[in-house]
Design a protein around this motif. Structure first.
Motif, PDB file in Angstrom:
ATOM      1  N   ALA A 154       5.210  22.282  -2.538  1.00 53.41           N
ATOM      2  CA  ALA A 154       6.430  21.886  -3.250  1.00 53.41           C
ATOM      3  C   ALA A 154       6.130  21.469  -4.681  1.00 53.41           C
ATOM      4  N   GLY A 155       5.156  22.140  -5.303  1.00 53.05           N
ATOM      5  CA  GLY A 155       4.874  21.917  -6.708  1.00 53.05           C
ATOM      6  C   GLY A 155       5.689  22.851  -7.582  1.00 53.05           C
ATOM      7  N   PRO A 156       5.347  22.974  -8.859  1.00 50.25           N
ATOM      8  CA  PRO A 156       6.135  23.804  -9.782  1.00 50.25           C
ATOM      9  C   PRO A 156       6.306  25.245  -9.333  1.00 50.25           C
ATOM     10  N   ALA A 157       5.228  25.894  -8.845  1.00 49.97           N
ATOM     11  CA  ALA A 157       5.320  27.292  -8.433  1.00 49.97           C
ATOM     12  C   ALA A 157       6.203  27.442  -7.204  1.00 49.97           C
ATOM     13  N   GLY A 158       5.972  26.599  -6.206  1.00 48.32           N
ATOM     14  CA  GLY A 158       6.760  26.674  -4.991  1.00 48.32           C
ATOM     15  C   GLY A 158       8.231  26.406  -5.214  1.00 48.32           C
ATOM     16  N   LEU A 159       8.526  25.391  -6.023  1.00 50.70           N
ATOM     17  CA  LEU A 159       9.923  25.051  -6.294  1.00 50.70           C
ATOM     18  C   LEU A 159      10.621  26.131  -7.117  1.00 50.70           C
ATOM     19  N   ARG A 177       2.466  18.947   2.384  1.00 43.34           N
ATOM     20  CA  ARG A 177       1.720  17.925   3.127  1.00 43.34           C
ATOM     21  C   ARG A 177       1.990  16.510   2.637  1.00 43.34           C
ATOM     22  N   TYR A 178       2.634  16.390   1.476  1.00 40.81           N
ATOM     23  CA  TYR A 178       2.925  15.058   0.951  1.00 40.81           C
ATOM     24  C   TYR A 178       4.336  14.614   1.314  1.00 40.81           C
ATOM     25  N   ASP A 179       4.650  13.363   0.988  1.00 39.00           N
ATOM     26  CA  ASP A 179       5.928  12.786   1.404  1.00 39.00           C
ATOM     27  C   ASP A 179       7.028  12.946   0.370  1.00 39.00           C
ATOM     28  N   ARG A 180       6.688  13.466  -0.800  1.00 39.76           N
ATOM     29  CA  ARG A 180       7.684  13.694  -1.846  1.00 39.76           C
ATOM     30  C   ARG A 180       7.496  15.081  -2.429  1.00 39.76           C
ATOM     31  N   VAL A 181       8.575  15.620  -2.915  1.00 39.96           N
ATOM     32  CA  VAL A 181       8.550  16.932  -3.575  1.00 39.96           C
ATOM     33  C   VAL A 181       8.010  16.774  -4.992  1.00 39.96           C
ATOM     34  N   GLY A 182       7.271  17.764  -5.466  1.00 43.76           N
ATOM     35  CA  GLY A 182       6.825  17.755  -6.858  1.00 43.76           C
ATOM     36  C   GLY A 182       5.355  18.022  -7.053  1.00 43.76           C
ATOM     37  N   GLY A 183       4.530  17.771  -6.016  1.00 42.14           N
ATOM     38  CA  GLY A 183       3.100  17.987  -6.175  1.00 42.14           C
ATOM     39  C   GLY A 183       2.522  17.109  -7.275  1.00 42.14           C
ATOM     40  N   LEU A 184       1.742  17.722  -8.162  1.00 42.01           N
ATOM     41  CA  LEU A 184       1.101  16.958  -9.235  1.00 42.01           C
ATOM     42  C   LEU A 184       2.106  16.452 -10.266  1.00 42.01           C
ATOM     43  N   LEU A 185       3.319  17.012 -10.289  1.00 42.63           N
ATOM     44  CA  LEU A 185       4.341  16.474 -11.190  1.00 42.63           C
ATOM     45  C   LEU A 185       4.660  15.026 -10.836  1.00 42.63           C
ATOM     46  N   VAL A 186       4.574  14.707  -9.545  1.00 40.80           N
ATOM     47  CA  VAL A 186       4.854  13.349  -9.078  1.00 40.80           C
ATOM     48  C   VAL A 186       3.586  12.516  -8.960  1.00 40.80           C
ATOM     49  N   TYR A 187       2.547  13.085  -8.346  1.00 37.89           N
ATOM     50  CA  TYR A 187       1.364  12.287  -8.030  1.00 37.89           C
ATOM     51  C   TYR A 187       0.223  12.427  -9.032  1.00 37.89           C
ATOM     52  N   GLY A 188       0.284  13.407  -9.919  1.00 38.54           N
ATOM     53  CA  GLY A 188      -0.798  13.583 -10.876  1.00 38.54           C
ATOM     54  C   GLY A 188      -0.459  13.168 -12.290  1.00 38.54           C
ATOM     55  N   ILE A 189       0.735  13.527 -12.757  1.00 42.16           N
ATOM     56  CA  ILE A 189       1.123  13.241 -14.140  1.00 42.16           C
ATOM     57  C   ILE A 189       1.734  11.842 -14.231  1.00 42.16           C
ATOM     58  N   PRO A 190       1.254  10.993 -15.128  1.00 43.59           N
ATOM     59  CA  PRO A 190       1.779   9.622 -15.220  1.00 43.59           C
ATOM     60  C   PRO A 190       3.214   9.573 -15.762  1.00 43.59           C
ATOM     61  N   ASN A 191       3.852   8.450 -15.495  1.00 40.10           N
ATOM     62  CA  ASN A 191       5.249   8.254 -15.903  1.00 40.10           C
ATOM     63  C   ASN A 191       5.450   8.324 -17.410  1.00 40.10           C
ATOM     64  N   PHE A 192       4.463   7.900 -18.195  1.00 35.65           N
ATOM     65  CA  PHE A 192       4.677   7.874 -19.649  1.00 35.65           C
ATOM     66  C   PHE A 192       4.771   9.272 -20.236  1.00 35.65           C
ATOM     67  N   LYS A 193       4.391  10.287 -19.448  1.00 36.95           N
ATOM     68  CA  LYS A 193       4.595  11.674 -19.852  1.00 36.95           C
ATOM     69  C   LYS A 193       5.779  12.308 -19.124  1.00 36.95           C
ATOM     70  N   LEU A 194       5.987  11.901 -17.887  1.00 35.51           N
ATOM     71  CA  LEU A 194       7.042  12.511 -17.070  1.00 35.51           C
ATOM     72  C   LEU A 194       7.547  11.474 -16.066  1.00 35.51           C
ATOM     73  N   GLU A 195       8.684  10.876 -16.385  1.00 36.74           N
ATOM     74  CA  GLU A 195       9.246   9.883 -15.473  1.00 36.74           C
ATOM     75  C   GLU A 195       9.657  10.575 -14.180  1.00 36.74           C
ATOM     76  N   LYS A 196       9.350   9.923 -13.060  1.00 30.44           N
ATOM     77  CA  LYS A 196       9.471  10.584 -11.761  1.00 30.44           C
ATOM     78  C   LYS A 196      10.911  10.956 -11.402  1.00 30.44           C
ATOM     79  N   GLU A 197      11.893  10.241 -11.921  1.00 29.72           N
ATOM     80  CA  GLU A 197      13.282  10.566 -11.615  1.00 29.72           C
ATOM     81  C   GLU A 197      13.633  11.956 -12.117  1.00 29.72           C
ATOM     82  N   VAL A 198      12.954  12.414 -13.171  1.00 32.12           N
ATOM     83  CA  VAL A 198      13.194  13.753 -13.710  1.00 32.12           C
ATOM     84  C   VAL A 198      12.892  14.815 -12.647  1.00 32.12           C
TER      85      VAL A 198
END
Length: 478
Positions: A154-159, A177-198
């Motif tokens: 459920a990362g960028p390619a899958g979505l 396998r994770y509990d939220r959609v987004g892959g590294l967009l959620v768990y890898g990239i910090p909020n100061f670059k990409l706020e998770k609500e986006v």
């Protein structure tokens, strides 16, 4: 309304207001304020509308950048959004995290002498405005096809593939396998670059459009790839690459020497409100520590800037080449320098020092030698130049390799390249298994979000053609 474009001869480049470094060190909020509408229009009007738009040529998605810049300059924002979203599933993400200085903006024809159009900032402004005004709609098809497609990841390619297939009328099931959609967009990239609500608002929107998400599902353990193939007319594998590269140095196993993704995931989970023992006990928390990050890519920049915000006593980045040869975005390097990160150029680690816990990194000075076969300068040690960099925490940000998917999925028929990435037919994106496609980092190796989106959109088109051909064969057989 703007009367004409080509305003670069009159207007200077201006980005949205950036928060002062002293203030942004204290939180994980995005560092740029919203673009003032008048200034956004002015910046869009700087576009030269050139005959060969190199910004578009050098965009992996071939976004129609001059078109939506002109529409923005004219105040026609809903139309600008329609144009931007026609080629990009997540323009609000790309506007924030794409290395525009290496892609569209870096190839803007007015870059030399006038500074480029602020393409990324305008893109972000367009799509944020679209969300505020309700112009962004769920991916709903005109008719249902009654055919099911499965997507693993459920990362960028899958979505991107899920959205495109759903619009065509497929029943789309996404497994992650994770509990939220987004892959590294959620768990890898910090909020100061990409706020998770986006990212999370897209999840809600895709669910509203009828895409089915199956979270906390580990393929190979919870369900087999064979079972998924039986359940769906086609599969798309977009798992990304999560295996951290390592270096075999003395002291590598000392407490306090950690992997970048473990560190970033812990920080992002804590920011999302999860209870994370590794953060709470301090093992993956930089507060009060002298932090050394090893690496020169965007992941290393994410780590150093996260450590600053966690209240590290000092943050240093060791990189074996010089600043001009860093693979990461120069914009990110500049932001890190503003925030107090110390860069130690031309320095390579030799060992991690300490007994019960890491206390320092022994490194050696390097110098750039002759170019290798790729044209990149080789690095060579300077004899007798060893030094020790104090460290209570060392974060290894050396890049990522693919996991062993054939073993994980218990499917030896999935063939891989010598780099461990999935082998596909590059014309169709199909793997060695009929009806099983793949794209994104698991095929390319660690790459950019925008390339993942490109692969997902292309794979959706290939899957649609494949299913159509299979149906035609079935009809002919009857």
């Amino acid at each position: 309304m703007v009367e004409k474009m080509l305003q670069f001869v009159r207007l200077q480049q201006q980005t949205p207001e950036k928060r002062e470094a002293a203030a942004r060190r204290l939180d994980f909020n995005e560092i740029y304020a919203a673009f003032d509408p008048t200034k956004a229009k002015d910046q869009a009007s700087r576009c030269s509308q050139c005959g060969v738009p190199f910004c578009q040529v050098h965009c992996p998605l071939n976004n129609n950048i001059p078109d939506w810049l002109k529409l923005t300059a004219e105040g026609r924002l809903e139309e600008a959004y329609e144009v931007a979203s026609s080629t990009n599933t997540f323009p609000e993400v790309c506007g924030r995290v794409c290395p525009q200085d290496r892609l569209c903006e870096g190839n803007c024809v007015i870059e030399k002498g006038f500074n480029s159009v602020t393409i990324g900032s305008v893109e972000k402004y367009i799509v944020d405005t679209a969300w505020e005004n309700g112009w962004v709609k769920p991916p709903t098809p005109r008719k249902e096809l009654g055919i099911s497609v499965g997507i693993i990841g459920a990362g960028p390619a899958g979505l991107a593939a899920a959205e495109r297939l759903r619009v065509r009328g497929y029943e789309v099931h996404v497994y992650d396998r994770y509990d939220r959609v987004g892959g590294l967009l959620v768990y890898g990239i910090p909020n100061f670059k990409l706020e998770k609500e986006v990212v999370l608002r897209r999840w809600k929107q895709f669910e509203a459009g009828g895409i089915h998400f199956h979270m906390n599902v580990d393929i190979g353990r919870d369900i087999t790839l064979t079972a998924l193939r039986e359940k769906h007319a086609a599969l798309f594998i977009a798992t990304g690459v999560y295996k951290a590269r390592d270096i075999a140095l003395p002291g590598n196993d000392l407490p306090g020497v950690v992997k970048a993704l473990d560190y970033l995931t812990t920080s992002n989970r804590q920011g999302l409100g999860d209870s994370v023992p590794a953060y709470e006990d301090g093992s993956l928390n930089a507060r009060g520590k002298h932090v050394v990050v090893i690496g020169g890519g965007d992941t290393a920049m994410d780590c150093v800037r996260t450590a600053v915000r966690q209240g590290a006593a000092s943050v240093s980045c060791l990189y074996r080449r010089d600043k001009a040869n860093m693979p990461g975005s120069m914009r990110e390097v500049y932001n890190a320098e503003e925030e107090g990160v110390r860069f130690v150029w031309l320095a390579a680690p030799q060992a991690f020092e300490g007994t019960d816990h890491v206390t320092g990194v022994r490194a050696v000075r390097m110098h750039l030698g002759l170019p290798d076969a790729t044209g990149r300068q080789q690095v060579e040690e300077i004899e007798g130049s060893s030094f020790v960099q104090q460290a209570d925490m060392v974060i290894k940000a050396l890049g990522f390799d693919p996991e062993d998917l054939p073993a994980m999925f218990d499917e030896p028929a999935l063939t891989v390249t010598r780099w461990g990435t999935l082998k596909v037919d590059y014309r169709t994106q199909m793997t060695a298994l009929p009806g099983v496609f793949a794209g994104g980092d698991i095929v390319r190796g660690a790459s950019l979000v925008v390339w993942g989106i490109r692969d997902g959109r292309d794979a959706a088109d290939q899957i649609h053609q494949y299913i159509g051909a299979q149906q035609a064969l079935g009809t002919a057989a009857e």
